[in-house]
Design an enzyme around this catalytic site. Structure first.
Site, PDB file in Angstrom:
ATOM      1  N   LYS A 169     -17.327 -93.785 -91.183  1.00  0.00           N
ATOM      2  CA  LYS A 169     -16.383 -94.753 -90.615  1.00  0.00           C
ATOM      3  C   LYS A 169     -16.680 -96.104 -91.246  1.00  0.00           C
ATOM      4  O   LYS A 169     -17.850 -96.458 -91.443  1.00  0.00           O
ATOM      5  CB  LYS A 169     -16.566 -94.802 -89.087  1.00  0.00           C
ATOM      6  CG  LYS A 169     -15.545 -95.702 -88.373  1.00  0.00           C
ATOM      7  CD  LYS A 169     -15.710 -95.648 -86.843  1.00  0.00           C
ATOM      8  CE  LYS A 169     -14.710 -96.523 -86.119  1.00  0.00           C
ATOM      9  NZ  LYS A 169     -14.866 -96.474 -84.653  1.00  0.00           N
ATOM     10  N   SER A 216     -10.653 -95.680 -81.910  1.00  0.00           N
ATOM     11  CA  SER A 216     -10.578 -96.359 -83.187  1.00  0.00           C
ATOM     12  C   SER A 216     -11.005 -95.503 -84.370  1.00  0.00           C
ATOM     13  O   SER A 216     -10.636 -95.805 -85.507  1.00  0.00           O
ATOM     14  CB  SER A 216     -11.451 -97.620 -83.163  1.00  0.00           C
ATOM     15  OG  SER A 216     -12.818 -97.273 -83.020  1.00  0.00           O
ATOM     16  N   SER A 219     -13.669 -94.214 -78.505  1.00  0.00           N
ATOM     17  CA  SER A 219     -13.240 -94.204 -79.906  1.00  0.00           C
ATOM     18  C   SER A 219     -13.685 -93.013 -80.729  1.00  0.00           C
ATOM     19  O   SER A 219     -13.233 -92.847 -81.862  1.00  0.00           O
ATOM     20  CB  SER A 219     -13.711 -95.482 -80.608  1.00  0.00           C
ATOM     21  OG  SER A 219     -12.887 -96.556 -80.232  1.00  0.00           O
TER      22      SER A 219
END
Lengths: 476, 99, 484
Positions: free
Chosen positions: C76, C151, C175
């Protein structure tokens, strides 16, 4: 019309550590710009703080020394504000739960009277970096070497009533942190910084609006800045104005304070507990461990010097006036075993030379060990006190050890009685008229003969022996 | 606190200054409206009585760990100054700050 | 090749019937082919990946490989990778090449996992749809009209589309779990403190927690074992020894007490999603688990408490983005205030700006007690609800989100409805307990996850339950038709 002056001080003492409060960067003074700022100090994304273990016992030490409550659970908060030398956009500090809590007291002496100044709290925090405003036209340059340097902010009660009291308190705190070994006290390098909160009021009235005088780096300027600020406030109020709460800078060249033109409304720091750090928990055992390492403080030392060594209150106070002076004295005493002789020399010849040359005692070119070897020559009658001072001056100039100087300059005291007798005989033979006068009853002439003999010996004759021989010959 | 907090231009200005984020004149109303609706959501918290509940700053039941006072870092100036939007003579530059 | 389990891949790598270079190239080719339409990566690092794959092959050849050596991974874009652009989905960091590795990256590098690139995400992890990324929204591989969740939407989509076998994610309010649910993959948010936050760009420090995003619970267990553990550089790293998760995967769940909170099946829950979740619970019962009813009475208030606390922390965490030492700087600032304000206004997107402002407000003089302190008290109330519930059950199960993936653009102008959809995931972050999402079915072709919540340090238990569930179900092996 009389005004009462109300002053409180916030003192930032840099704690003596090798590394920063939350990172492993060096805190050594004077490094090349931005060479002592690591990823954390630079506020890089993803960086996290871990507390330096050295700062905790140092803070506790101060707390114990001033009799304050120790914050058994203290918490780091974030003080949020934007400024280019604050790389994270907040300062990590302690707001709600400081490590040194209420109850601290420091005693100062004003005109022979003891005044007690309250210490509200002391908390750990990180220093900011340095802004350089004059190096590049139209721009401010930032050096983050200092960012993250560990500070203990010591906040007093508004208990001081004059600039002199404020300075006396600041000096006392300056002496204390050095005695405790938690701060080197170097004001030029910014290790000890004083912010003064100053207001005036009619006696008995509630506190007036205060202004803050920031970052003044000498005691003399603190006093001058407060004085000039008091005058300014009185003038404003007496001409019907009112004081604006603000930070003011002291300009030593112009001897005036001026506003930093801060937007007061901007000071909403939004303190909240720093989520990257956990509470510092201090146990009774931690406190006892620190207590066991507490050094003897100035007051205790002074009392001991009086009772143990029979020194006068004045002498004892002078010798304990700084930790460095007391350390020097004690090192000297350890060798000479003669407190009065050691005290006289430290306060006399040594202090005189230090003052004349503006040298700090810890930087003295004549070390305690060297001075002790000089005093040993007084103690074994090799030197008279007067000649010893001559040797001391030579030592100060770096001409060698006492023995080398005595040898080189032929300053050894004359203690050989036949040699002294010969000198006395010469003096008496050369001054027959004075001898007659003495014998005719003018006994005060005795001093004249002593002087002449000493002169003839270039000061090297043992004064006690000269006295003895003279007395015997004149009264024969 | 009142049941409904409605933000106006003054509040938006204050918040915008604290946050160092500007809100265009034309957007003030819309921003105020959105922030107000978020504050409405917050107001629901009043439904629960929390008297006597200690605030919880952290889920972790630990105390602060301490790092030995050792210098572990060397200069990374060359590496990081490359990231700076403006620098000269090894210093970070910003528009003149007037004291 | 991309449908193999990690176990199968490592067996082939160890047997040397497969090289890490070939495996890595396979994924790079798929990224090349599919990332255009999915927008899952912000940065792809093919050279780095191949270089690392070669090093991994060398280790495999020499027989000094660890469990995950040679398996490629996508990080990420919230994790700092030394020498690689790390943007956190923001224009603010569009030019930021990280000068260091995050702890998680360091650990997975040490395992020998080639880095394929950095995945797309909501800007600074603030969002539940990956639409707030400065680099454009990521699409859901199951339906390109749908969001992948957020997210960690890029990470979830990458796994679902088979563009990487493993991905890192972070979970501050859901997330990892919500995008895992929306994309039909397995994701676990560990106990707060289990995975180091060092080098993970902070959104809300007392909530943020990194974790694995994979196809199966077994893959996740292996990866979590490699990611987790004490880190002395993070003061909030858990000092409790991390219990290896892969060891207990095969334990029977017979007699397991599964708590079902009535509050998680209230009005707002889509009936079809409820059906999927209930079927999954029935499956656990079939395996011998015992269902007990529990209560989490303050669930609803977790949302406002979270949306006070997380933005408050964020408002402070994001103050370092001031255009002085790194990051985006506006053109020709006239003075310092202009530098700050314009750089931040131009550098941050709308949702980030909104949360910074809300957070600053919640901490400001006069509002601190009513908002921030009140929310902190509620945080404890919510945590205590969980602790009480765990006296009567081993794990808690329920939905991850009230609905399956919504359409791109559907909620982007309505922050409140987006916030409210986090109501099942947020309480877990307030408490700091572990939670995970396991694929459990579909609603109208869009995946739905089963939410498993455990007490502190019970990751091994959650992964064991998930693994057992995955032994009798095949939701986690399904692949969207276009990416087979």
């Amino acid at each position: 019309m009389t005004w009462e002056v109300v002053i409180g001080l916030e003192i930032h003492a840099q704690l003596t550590t090798k590394s920063k409060i939350f990172s492993g960067s060096s805190v050594a003074y004077g490094a090349e710009p931005n060479t002592q700022a690591n990823l954390l100090d630079l506020g890089m994304p993803g960086q996290l703080p871990v507390l330096n273990q050295a700062v905790v016992p140092k803070a506790i030490k101060l707390g114990l020394a001033i009799g304050a409550e120790i914050g058994m659970r203290s918490v780091f908060d974030r003080k949020n504000y934007f400024y280019p030398d604050s790389p994270k956009g907040y300062q990590t500090s302690q707001f709600t739960y400081p490590i040194v809590d209420k109850g601290g007291v420091v005693e100062i002496e004003m005109d022979g009277e003891i005044r007690k100044i309250g210490v509200t709290r002391a908390h750990l925090e990180e220093d900011a970096g340095k802004s350089i405003h004059d190096a590049f036209p139209g721009q401010t340059a930032i050096d983050l070497n200092r960012a993250g340097t560990p500070l203990l902010e010591i906040v007093s009660e508004p208990d001081m009533r004059s600039s002199k009291e404020a300075v006396a308190y600041a000096k006392k705190m300056h002496e204390l942190v050095q005695y405790l070994g938690i701060c080197d006290g170097n004001m030029q390098e910014g290790s000890f910084r004083v912010d003064s909160n100053v207001s005036i009021r009619k006696p008995g009235a509630p506190l007036g609006t205060r202004t803050e005088l920031k970052n003044i780096n000498s005691f003399r300027f603190i006093e001058a800045a407060i004085e000039i600020e008091i005058e300014r406030q009185i003038e404003i109020i007496e001409s019907g104005g009112s004081i604006v709460q603000e930070t003011r800078l002291y300009d030593a060249d112009k001897n005036e304070t001026r506003s930093m033109r801060e937007k007061e409304e901007a000071n909403d720091y939004r303190y909240f507990p720093c989520p990257d750090l956990l509470p510092i928990i201090i146990t009774e055992a931690d406190i006892e461990a620190v207590r066991a390492t507490m050094p003897e403080l100035a007051g205790e030392k002074q009392a001991r010097y009086e009772t143990e060594f029979g020194l006068s209150e004045y002498d004892a106070a002078l010798l304990t006036g700084s930790r460095q002076m007391a350390e020097y004295f004690e090192a000297l005493l350890a060798k000479t075993q003669d407190a009065k002789l050691s005290a006289n020399w430290v306060m006399g010849a040594l202090s005189k030379s230090l003052n004349q040359n503006n040298v700090a005692i810890e930087d003295s070119p004549v070390s305690a060990e060297a001075l002790a070897s000089l005093l040993a020559r007084i103690q074994d009658n090799t030197l008279s006190g007067k000649i010893a001072k001559q040797v001391f001056d030579a030592m100060w100039k770096g001409e060698g050890s006492p023995d080398e100087i005595i040898e080189a300059q032929g300053l050894k005291q004359i203690t050989d009685s036949s040699a002294i007798e010969a000198l006395v005989d010469d003096v008496l033979a050369a001054n027959t008229a004075q001898v007659e006068a003495y014998k005719g009853g003018q006994e005060k002439m005795f001093g004249f003969f002593v002087g002449q003999v000493m002169k003839a010996s270039k000061g090297q004759a043992s004064p006690a022996q000269v006295n003895g021989v003279l007395k015997a010959k004149l009264n024969a | 606190m009142s049941d409904k907090t409605i933000l106006g231009k003054h509040e938006v200005d204050t918040i915008s200054r604290l946050a160092a984020i500007s809100v265009a004149e034309s957007e003030v109303e819309q921003v105020a409206e959105k922030l107000t609706s978020i504050l409405d959501l917050f107001a629901q918290m009043e439904k629960v009585n929390t008297d006597g509940v200690a605030p919880m700053s952290h889920p972790l039941d630990q105390v602060q760990r301490l790092r030995p006072d050792v210098v572990t870092e060397t200069s990374i100036r060359e590496k990081v100054l490359k990231l700076a939007p403006s620098s000269e003579d090894n210093l970070f530059l910003v528009p003149q700050v007037i004291d | 090749m991309h449908t193999l389990s990690i176990k199968q891949m490592t067996e082939q790598l160890k047997a040397r019937t497969l090289t890490s270079v070939a495996l890595t190239q396979h994924y790079l080719d798929r990224i090349e082919k599919f990332d255009g339409e999915l927008n899952t990566f912000i940065t792809v690092t093919p050279e780095l990946a191949i270089e690392m794959a070669k090093a991994a092959d060398k280790r495999l050849d020499e027989g000094n490989a660890t469990l995950l050596t040679g398996i490629p991974i996508a990080h990420k874009d919230i994790f700092c990778v030394d020498g690689v652009k790390t943007t956190c989905g923001s224009k603010m960091l569009s030019n930021f090449v990280s000068p260091y590795d995050a702890n998680v990256v360091e650990k997975l590098k040490a395992e020998g996992m080639p880095i394929l690139g950095k995945t797309n995400m909501d800007e600074f992890a603030m969002g539940s749809s990956s639409e707030s990324s400065y680099y454009g929204p990521t699409k859901n591989p199951w339906d390109l009209k749908a969001v992948p969740g957020g997210s960690s939407g890029g990470a979830a989509a990458v796994i679902a589309a088979g563009l990487a076998p493993m991905a890192t994610g972070t979970d501050t309010g859901g997330s990892i779990r919500q995008p895992a649910s929306f994309c039909g993959i397995t994701g676990i948010k560990p106990t707060y403190g289990a995975v180091s936050r060092y080098g993970m760009i902070a959104y809300a420090s007392s909530f943020d927690q990194g974790g694995p995003m994979t196809r199966s619970a077994e893959d996740a267990a292996w990866m979590l074992d490699a990611m987790a553990g004490f880190d002395e550089r993070d003061s909030t790293s858990s000092e409790a020894a991390f219990n290896a998760c892969s060891a207990n995967l095969n334990d029977s769940i017979k007699g397991l007490k599964v708590g079902v909170p009535s509050e998680y099946f209230g009005e707002g829950l889509n009936a079809d999603v409820a059906k999927v979740v209930k079927n999954a619970i029935a499956e656990l019962e079939k395996q011998g688990a015992e269902v007990v009813e529990v209560s989490l009475p303050n669930t609803e208030l977790a949302v406002p408490a979270y949306y006070v606390l997380a933005p408050a922390e964020a408002s402070s965490n994001l103050s370092r983005f001031d255009a002085v030492r790194y990051g985006y700087r506006c053109e020709n600032p006239v003075d310092l205030e202009d530098l700050y304000t314009r750089s931040r206004t131009e550098g941050f997107g709308a949702e980030v700006q909104r949360r910074i402002m809300v957070g600053a407000y919640a901490l400001s003089a006069g509002y601190y007690d009513a908002y921030y302190l009140k929310a902190q008290k509620l945080r404890r109330v919510v945590r205590d609800d969980f602790s009480k519930a765990f006296q009567n059950c081993d794990i808690i199960v329920g939905p991850v989100a009230p609905e399956p993936a919504f359409n791109i653009g559907e909620k982007s102008d309505d922050p409140i409805s987006m916030y409210l959809a986090d109501l099942y995931t947020i309480p877990v972050n307030l408490a700091g307990m572990p939670g995970m999402s396991v694929p459990a079915g579909f609603v109208d072709g869009r995946p739905v996850g089963l939410h498993l919540i455990g007490n502190y340090h019970s990751e091994a238990k959650l992964l064991n339950v998930a693994h057992q569930y995955q032994q009798t179900t095949d939701w986690h092996t399904q692949v969207p038709a276009a990416y087979k």
